[in-house]
Write a protein that holds these residues in place. Structure first.
Motif, mmCIF file in Angstrom:
data_model
loop_
_atom_site.group_PDB
_atom_site.id
_atom_site.type_symbol
_atom_site.label_atom_id
_atom_site.label_comp_id
_atom_site.label_asym_id
_atom_site.label_seq_id
_atom_site.Cartn_x
_atom_site.Cartn_y
_atom_site.Cartn_z
ATOM 1 N N SER A 189 0.825 -1.202 0.000
ATOM 2 C CA SER A 189 0.000 0.000 0.000
ATOM 3 C C SER A 189 0.866 1.262 0.000
ATOM 4 O O SER A 189 0.635 2.186 -0.776
ATOM 5 C CB SER A 189 -0.912 -0.034 1.228
ATOM 6 O OG SER A 189 -1.587 1.166 1.370
ATOM 7 N N LEU A 192 2.406 2.092 -3.276
ATOM 8 C CA LEU A 192 1.508 2.678 -4.271
ATOM 9 C C LEU A 192 1.244 4.148 -3.974
ATOM 10 O O LEU A 192 0.465 4.786 -4.671
ATOM 11 C CB LEU A 192 0.180 1.912 -4.296
ATOM 12 C CG LEU A 192 0.236 0.520 -4.921
ATOM 13 C CD1 LEU A 192 -1.006 -0.258 -4.579
ATOM 14 C CD2 LEU A 192 0.408 0.624 -6.423
ATOM 15 N N ARG B 108 4.245 7.644 -5.636
ATOM 16 C CA ARG B 108 3.270 7.527 -6.722
ATOM 17 C C ARG B 108 3.951 7.615 -8.077
ATOM 18 O O ARG B 108 3.394 7.205 -9.084
ATOM 19 C CB ARG B 108 2.218 8.627 -6.588
ATOM 20 C CG ARG B 108 1.383 8.436 -5.342
ATOM 21 C CD ARG B 108 0.358 9.529 -5.162
ATOM 22 N NE ARG B 108 -0.176 9.440 -3.801
ATOM 23 C CZ ARG B 108 -1.038 10.298 -3.279
ATOM 24 N NH1 ARG B 108 -1.494 11.284 -4.012
ATOM 25 N NH2 ARG B 108 -1.467 10.149 -2.050
ATOM 26 N N GLY B 111 7.131 3.365 -8.682
ATOM 27 C CA GLY B 111 6.430 2.177 -8.182
ATOM 28 C C GLY B 111 7.400 1.079 -7.781
ATOM 29 O O GLY B 111 8.542 1.042 -8.243
ATOM 30 N N GLY B 132 -4.103 1.353 -6.457
ATOM 31 C CA GLY B 132 -3.206 2.504 -6.340
ATOM 32 C C GLY B 132 -3.960 3.811 -6.521
ATOM 33 O O GLY B 132 -3.761 4.775 -5.789
ATOM 34 N N THR B 136 -5.041 6.487 -3.397
ATOM 35 C CA THR B 136 -4.536 7.856 -3.440
ATOM 36 C C THR B 136 -5.631 8.827 -3.854
ATOM 37 O O THR B 136 -5.355 9.963 -4.236
ATOM 38 C CB THR B 136 -3.359 7.961 -4.420
ATOM 39 O OG1 THR B 136 -3.790 7.422 -5.678
ATOM 40 C CG2 THR B 136 -2.169 7.172 -3.947
ATOM 41 N N ARG B 185 -0.942 -3.461 -11.133
ATOM 42 C CA ARG B 185 -1.354 -2.531 -10.088
ATOM 43 C C ARG B 185 -0.410 -1.329 -10.052
ATOM 44 O O ARG B 185 -0.836 -0.182 -9.923
ATOM 45 C CB ARG B 185 -1.318 -3.285 -8.754
ATOM 46 C CG ARG B 185 -1.665 -2.491 -7.555
ATOM 47 C CD ARG B 185 -1.759 -3.400 -6.356
ATOM 48 N NE ARG B 185 -0.443 -3.737 -5.826
ATOM 49 C CZ ARG B 185 -0.245 -4.559 -4.796
ATOM 50 N NH1 ARG B 185 -1.266 -5.151 -4.219
ATOM 51 N NH2 ARG B 185 0.966 -4.810 -4.352
ATOM 52 N N ALA B 186 0.896 -1.633 -10.164
ATOM 53 C CA ALA B 186 1.872 -0.542 -10.145
ATOM 54 C C ALA B 186 1.742 0.305 -11.412
ATOM 55 O O ALA B 186 1.853 1.528 -11.359
ATOM 56 C CB ALA B 186 3.282 -1.104 -10.021
ATOM 57 N N SER B 189 -1.071 3.132 -11.792
ATOM 58 C CA SER B 189 -0.842 4.452 -11.197
ATOM 59 C C SER B 189 0.010 5.333 -12.098
ATOM 60 O O SER B 189 0.319 6.458 -11.728
ATOM 61 C CB SER B 189 -0.143 4.307 -9.844
ATOM 62 O OG SER B 189 -0.853 3.440 -9.021
#
Lengths: 305, 276
Positions: A189, A192, B108, B111, B132, B136, B185-186, B189
């Protein structure tokens, strides 16, 4: 000759190990047998009661007056009394305990944690009779300043103190659940770009939710079975009400009342305590089973991580 | 023997990716970077340049500080209790350890994919891809995000395998799929730099090959830094290689040079299998 000696020695060791194994097995068997024994005694004591009082009256009636001349055996006033005090307790304990466990597991610097943990454990060591007197002599008069029509004995006052009593257990179990969330998830988490607050609320809490649910159910189960606080501070008046300001009697308080009083053994009044005990046993058993189920679900989820 | 074998891999690899390092713009630069953990020095005076849209491999024996170096680049190192750091890291010419830099905003843009796949178990496959953005606050649960999910999963070469079960739990995937999900996932973002910490160490050869070809397909869009203990992997996919030994940067440069004509004897020894 030498081989023979070795063989004898090995056999002796094997025999000794068998005895040790049996002793250990016996000890674990004993605890299971005791639990079964208690259940059987409750059931055995209840059977004569249910031969005199029908199940429909017991579970359908709304009046509980076995000790009076005009006897009624409806369990509901005792059940609502028990549920009401426990509901007050968990409502009182849950927000504080949850925040405290989040603080201890996620936010507290090591030094704070080392300071707070023993204090919380001391709270768990206070005898419940002390909480009972605390409720009766301090909490009730204090609450009466704000709530004028609060009875001298009330489920509110007893519930609040019971809430304080279950807090250490709830904090410790919830903290365990939060700590069991793998640190890889927190790191994931953060990597990210999440901040601490989002990490706790959106990743850690949802991941620990079944473990926390299990902790809540165990604490409720503990509150349902609590005796001393409610016997002293909640009153002894079986009262079918959901108003926390009124005096109620819980199942445990009723059992105390009969056991301590001059109810002759062998009478139907006396046998009520077995039926009430069995009902309470059933209630806490359901809670504990649900808690166990949630805990299993929680553990399975992380078995693969 | 091993050494020659690795050189062979590099020479074939070089035909497809060969781009001289000098043409490239430096995106990350460390300057006398030292890091320690509970008074134990892990990194010692690292001066390294990483160029843009490029794959850099960081190699070295276990415990040489590869992972720590990676974690310093997106300021994850400081999250561990008892960690300290000195020196500077410049990301697009700004020192990321400057007081004005918010590590949360930095992460952010840089990554990190971990050694062990760590999809969020409380979320579905789809929600993991979006996590992500969701964590955020770039999107909320109502945002129409199907194209974002598809894009990221396509980039991570996972789309075809999961497109029919986007709402399933992320734990229903295999280890290799989970790791590609973490890469997706990375990527969702939209970072500038993607750091990977031994991403294939818990995967089988087929999954490893998938991830390697995935990284090669990403290198024109992202700057990739990959820590690996597998020298063949470094030779197969990277343009530049840095060799670390006991917390020191022994040398770095184009992968071809490092693998065929290393300047330092320690590098040569390591590549020919004298360590590890």
């Amino acid at each position: 000759m030498r081989n023979r000696n070795n063989k004898l020695r090995r056999e002796a060791i094997a025999r000794k190990e068998r005895y040790i194994e049996r002793a250990i097995f016996g000890s674990s068997l004993l605890s299971i047998l005791i639990a079964i024994g208690i259940f059987v005694v409750l059931l055995w004591g209840s059977l004569p009661f249910f031969s005199e009082v029908s199940l429909t009256e017991f579970f359908g009636g709304t009046k509980w007056t076995p000790l009076f001349h005009d006897k009624h055996f409806g369990i509901w006033p005792l059940v609502t009394g028990t549920l009401l005090t426990s509901a007050v307790a968990i409502t009182m304990a849950l927000p504080f305990s949850l925040l405290a466990s989040i603080y201890l597991s996620e936010l507290a610097p090591r030094k704070h944690r080392q300071l707070f943990k023993p204090i919380i454990e001391i709270l768990a060591g206070i005898p419940t009779i002390v909480y009972g007197y605390f409720a009766l002599l301090i909490v009730t008069p204090w609450l009466q300043q704000w709530i004028p029509d609060l009875a001298g004995f009330s489920s509110l006052s007893a519930g609040i103190c019971m809430g304080i009593m279950i807090m250490p257990m709830l904090i410790t179990l919830s903290e365990d659940a939060l700590r069991a969330v793998p640190s890889e998830l927190r790191e994931g988490s953060y990597a990210l770009g999440a901040n601490k607050f989002t990490t706790v609320t959106k990743i850690v809490l949802p991941s620990a939710i079944s473990g926390i649910g299990s902790a809540i159910l165990l604490s409720i189960s503990r509150a349902l079975g609590e005796t001393m606080i409610v016997a002293i501070a909640a009153g002894q008046k079986p009262n079918l009400t959901f108003d926390p300001r009124e005096s109620v009697e819980t199942m445990t308080a009723y059992i105390v009342q009969v056991s301590m009083g001059d109810t002759p053994t062998g009478t139907v009044e006396y046998r009520t305590i077995f039926a009430v005990g069995l009902t309470l046993f059933g209630l806490t058993l359901i809670m504990n089973l649900c808690s166990y189920y949630l805990k299993q679900k929680f553990q399975n989820k992380y078995a693969s991580l | 023997m091993q050494f020659q074998f690795l050189s062979a891999i590099v020479s074939t690899n070089n035909e497809t990716i060969g781009n001289p390092m000098s043409d490239r713009q430096v995106i990350l630069r460390t300057e006398s970077l030292s890091a320690s953990f509970e008074n134990k020095k892990i990194l010692n005076d690292i001066n390294l340049e990483i160029s843009k849209r490029n794959i850099m491999a960081i190699i070295g024996p276990s415990g040489c500080g590869k992972s720590t170096l990676l974690r310093c680049i997106n300021r994850m190192h400081e999250l561990i209790y008892g960690s300290t750091l000195s020196g500077r890291i410049y990301f697009e010419n700004k020192n990321i350890y400057d007081k004005s830099v918010d590590p949360i905003l930095l992460r952010r843009r840089i990554g990190l994919v971990f050694q062990k796949p760590n999809p969020f178990p409380s979320m579905s496959i789809k929600d993991n891809v979006l996590s992500g953005l969701w964590l955020t606050q770039k999107i909320n649960k109502k945002t129409d995000s199907d194209h974002l999910v598809e894009n990221a999963l396509q980039q991570a070469v996972l789309w075809d395998e999961v497109k029919d079960r986007l709402d399933d739990s992320s734990l229903s995937l295999s280890g290799g799929q989970q790791q590609r999900l973490c890469i997706a996932r990375a990527l969702a973002s939209k970072p500038d730099v993607l750091l990977l910490d031994e991403p294939c160490s818990s995967l089988d050869p087929i999954a490893t090959q998938r991830i390697e070809s995935l990284l090669l397909s990403l290198k024109n869009t992202y700057t990739i830094v990959i820590v690996t203990h597998n020298m063949r992997q470094a030779a197969r996919i990277s343009n530049t290689t840095a060799f670390l030994l006991s917390g020191r940067l022994i040398e770095y440069g184009e992968t071809t040079h490092i693998f065929t004509s290393p300047q330092e004897t320690q590098t040569e020894d390591y590549l020919s299998g004298h360590f590890d």
